[in-house]
Scaffold this active site. Structure first.
Site, PDB file in Angstrom:
ATOM      1  N   ASP A  55      46.159 -92.218  61.440  1.00 13.85           N
ATOM      2  CA  ASP A  55      46.180 -91.466  62.702  1.00 13.85           C
ATOM      3  C   ASP A  55      47.584 -90.920  62.944  1.00 13.85           C
ATOM      4  O   ASP A  55      48.505 -91.662  63.288  1.00 13.85           O
ATOM      5  CB  ASP A  55      45.755 -92.393  63.848  1.00 13.85           C
ATOM      6  CG  ASP A  55      45.648 -91.665  65.186  1.00 13.85           C
ATOM      7  OD1 ASP A  55      46.036 -90.485  65.253  1.00 13.85           O
ATOM      8  OD2 ASP A  55      45.196 -92.287  66.162  1.00 13.85           O
TER       9      ASP A  55
ATOM     10  N   GLU B  64      43.450 -96.669  69.080  1.00 18.28           N
ATOM     11  CA  GLU B  64      42.965 -95.376  68.624  1.00 18.28           C
ATOM     12  C   GLU B  64      42.304 -95.430  67.232  1.00 18.28           C
ATOM     13  O   GLU B  64      41.255 -94.797  67.020  1.00 18.28           O
ATOM     14  CB  GLU B  64      44.111 -94.359  68.659  1.00 18.28           C
ATOM     15  CG  GLU B  64      44.533 -94.013  70.083  1.00 18.28           C
ATOM     16  CD  GLU B  64      45.847 -93.277  70.168  1.00 18.28           C
ATOM     17  OE1 GLU B  64      46.437 -93.003  69.099  1.00 18.28           O
ATOM     18  OE2 GLU B  64      46.309 -92.991  71.285  1.00 18.28           O
TER      19      GLU B  64
ATOM     20  N   LYS C 229      53.577 -89.709  76.940  1.00 19.35           N
ATOM     21  CA  LYS C 229      53.102 -90.916  76.271  1.00 19.35           C
ATOM     22  C   LYS C 229      54.213 -91.614  75.488  1.00 19.35           C
ATOM     23  O   LYS C 229      54.237 -92.839  75.372  1.00 19.35           O
ATOM     24  CB  LYS C 229      51.951 -90.541  75.338  1.00 19.35           C
ATOM     25  CG  LYS C 229      51.246 -91.698  74.672  1.00 19.35           C
ATOM     26  CD  LYS C 229      50.048 -91.166  73.900  1.00 19.35           C
ATOM     27  CE  LYS C 229      49.283 -92.222  73.184  1.00 19.35           C
ATOM     28  NZ  LYS C 229      48.090 -91.672  72.504  1.00 19.35           N
TER      29      LYS C 229
ATOM     30  N   ASP D 126      40.991 -90.207  75.882  1.00 19.10           N
ATOM     31  CA  ASP D 126      42.100 -90.172  74.925  1.00 19.10           C
ATOM     32  C   ASP D 126      43.294 -89.576  75.667  1.00 19.10           C
ATOM     33  O   ASP D 126      43.365 -88.364  75.867  1.00 19.10           O
ATOM     34  CB  ASP D 126      41.731 -89.330  73.707  1.00 19.10           C
ATOM     35  CG  ASP D 126      42.892 -89.193  72.717  1.00 19.10           C
ATOM     36  OD1 ASP D 126      43.926 -89.866  72.910  1.00 19.10           O
ATOM     37  OD2 ASP D 126      42.754 -88.415  71.753  1.00 19.10           O
TER      38      ASP D 126
END
Length: 614
Positions: free
Chosen positions: A206, A182, A81, A17
């Protein structure tokens, strides 16, 4: 027990992750067959996604790098990210909240670079440093080499961002076997669908440090089908922290310019905002002192600040349920993922929208990595009963005559996917054709996003409409598109892997979908008119070419009547009156249709005469 040599050790595939705030690695335990996150002794499995570039050009990662956020703010990089696959213009507004500098890439237009200290790096290079550190950590804990991985990304990541993630893995020395969404990883971790004959429709909410995703999955007998997905790759805990910092700055009369010039102050406030947001998930009041500033915040104030951001996620949920052609009554479970979901406000609003308690029973920071480990175990051949089926978020197609969008792979198509369509040339003697690839939901390419284009050359000279050009789309498991074009008679071929220069922001994705709905009727009428205009123009071109070369086959009256019909059609072809254009085209077509038979008779006579002479 005899020691096993390294050559005899089984190869391990890890799940990673790669998060905005924290990253972690997980595997399926070989003895217990359960996914576990890797940690050293009793330490946390979380590795802060932070890089500190020392003056000696040493790269420090994780908790040690996090300690330098305040002491060396301009040399410490975080939230990488959010920069993946982005242009400088995409993130320009966020730059004021970062302690390091963002710059345009001189070598690649529209892309950005990060300046840390005296050096510049691409987001791919920075992510590779993080992945390399995670790789080494896994090798140290497992005491074996690690070379293969499954890496998770937000479901809203587009083709550029996915490819950038894969490239970062390659730079870190990893063979990235799969890029997995994800939310899908989270559903795997929650174990829904693992029991025989179990059928459920679940929503995965999420909300992490840098991005938000909502996905609707249909799970039946071990098959995971993503029905619809949406989100915002620029909405997460970072934005919430910015709202808190802005609130404190207003109370203490700190000008934005002061935060921009004093990176240490900005970073200190950001870290205190993170601390406040986390503490207020459990407490009602936050109070601390930083230098000369008294920083206070109640849970009520926090929720007032963050309510508009959480409301945006609920809007995404509403649209995604609609895209899946469901209602909230059809959702059997709502799974919570990401550290920001700990906040009572988020739980309350999500549970309220879906009309049921949200399931937050798993560790929100670890659940995605655990799911990635299960996917890795599947790729290793240990879970053959499970299957994953993802979808593409936007339609993919090519430009056709008249500037129309011809969709080959519609949005929400399950991937991997492929499609083939045959096209032809528009002009006599045409030896090349441009293949332009677009992404979007509108009828005209000018309203969609151009991904790439290439020229297919080497087409033999033929009459218009004779060449057969096959265009094939292939969308792989990671959502990366390859386009091939082949002229079937000659074998001339060209291909391209679509890697556009700039990523698509989630606001653009949402705008595309909303605009396509609001302009649906208008777009359909425009498309119909353009198709009629295009067909009429082709009829004019073919008839004109025939008259130029074959006047001997027509009487003077026929030639005059045909030219008059052509003029009548030419006069109306530029209008939007599709009925009138179609009527004039029908007149010309009725006149010119018999000419084709005369041309064939002429060709037959010439062939026979040539045969006699020989």
């Amino acid at each position: 027990m005899a020691q096993t040599s390294k050559q005899q050790q089984p190869e391990v595939i890890v799940g990673i992750d790669l998060g905005t705030t924290n990253s972690l690695v997980a595997i399926v335990h070989p003895a217990f067959r359960q996914p576990v996150t890797l940690r050293e002794y009793n330490n946390s499995a979380l590795v802060p996604s932070v890089l500190y570039f020392t003056e000696e050009e040493i790269v420090i990662t994780g908790n040690k790098a996090k300690a330098a956020l305040v002491s060396h703010p301009q040399q410490t990089v975080y939230s990488i990210k959010r920069l993946m696959g982005r242009s400088y213009s995409d993130v320009q507004e966020q730059a004021a909240f970062l302690s390091y500098r963002l710059m345009e890439d001189d070598n690649t237009s529209n892309l950005l670079k990060v300046k840390a200290g005296d050096k510049q790096f691409t987001p791919v290079e920075l992510s590779a440093y993080l992945l390399s550190a995670l790789k080494k950590r896994a090798e140290y804990i497992l005491q074996m080499p690690v070379s293969k991985a499954v890496i998770t990304v937000p479901a809203g990541f587009n083709d550029v961002q996915r490819q950038a993630t894969r490239d970062a893995g390659k730079l870190a020395g990893l063979d990235v076997l799969r890029i997995i969404n994800e939310p899908t990883a989270a559903a795997l971790a929650y174990g829904i669908g693992l029991r025989a004959n179990e059928e459920k429709t679940v929503a995965v909410y999420d909300l992490g440090g840098g991005a938000f995703d909502i996905s609707i999955l249909k799970i039946s007998n071990g098959v995971y089908k993503v029905l619809a997905t949406s989100g915002d790759t620029a909405l997460g805990g970072d934005d919430m922290d910015q709202a808190i910092v802005a609130h404190w700055a207003y109370l203490h009369e700190i000008e934005p310019e002061a935060l921009g010039s004093n990176r240490g102050l900005a970073q200190s406030l950001r870290l205190k905002a993170v601390e406040a947001r986390q503490q207020l998930s459990e407490k009602e009041y936050f109070d601390t002192r930083m230098d000369n500033y008294e920083l206070q915040l109640t849970r009520g104030q926090l929720e007032e600040l963050l309510q508009p951001l959480v409301a945006k996620t609920i809007d995404n949920c509403r649209q995604t349920v609609t895209d899946a052609q469901l209602t909230v009554k059809d959702i059997n479970a709502v799974l919570m993922v990401g550290g920001a979901t700990r906040m009572p406000l988020v739980k309350k609003m999500v549970s309220g929208f879906f009309e049921q308690p949200a399931d937050d029973s798993l560790h929100p920071d670890e659940v995605v990595a655990l799911g990635a480990a299960i996917q890795a175990d599947m790729l290793a051949g240990n879970r053959n009963a499970l299957q994953l089926q993802e979808v593409t978020p936007l339609s993919l197609g090519v430009e056709t005559m008249g500037g129309l969008m011809d969709v080959l792979i519609p949005r929400n198509t399950r991937i991997p996917a492929s499609a083939v369509r045959t096209y032809t040339t528009q002009q006599d003697g045409q030896t090349s054709m441009k293949v332009a690839v677009y992404q979007g939901e509108r009828e005209l390419v000018k309203d969609n996003r151009r991904l790439a284009a290439f020229d297919l050359t080497g087409i033999p000279e033929m009459n218009a409409g004779v060449a057969q050009i096959q265009v094939a789309f292939s969308l792989d498991d990671d959502g990366i598109l390859t386009v091939n074009a082949t002229e079937l008679r000659s074998g001339a071929a060209q291909s391209i892997q679509v890697q556009p220069q700039r990523g698509l922001q989630e606001s653009e994705v949402k705008s595309m979908l909303q605009t396509s709905i609001s302009h649906a009727q208008e777009d359909l009428q425009t498309r119909q008119t353009l198709e009629i205009q295009t067909a009429a123009q082709q009829l004019l071109d073919v008839t004109a070419a025939f008259l130029e070369k074959n006047t001997d086959l027509l009487s003077d009256e026929e030639a005059q009547t045909t030219r008059q019909a052509m003029n009548d059609l030419q006069d109306v072809i530029g209008t939007n009156d599709s009925t009138l254009i179609a009527d004039k085209a029908a007149v010309l077509n009725e006149l010119s249709a018999p000419y084709a038979e005369r041309l064939m008779d002429k060709a037959a006579r010439e062939s026979m005469q040539q045969h006699i002479e020989e």
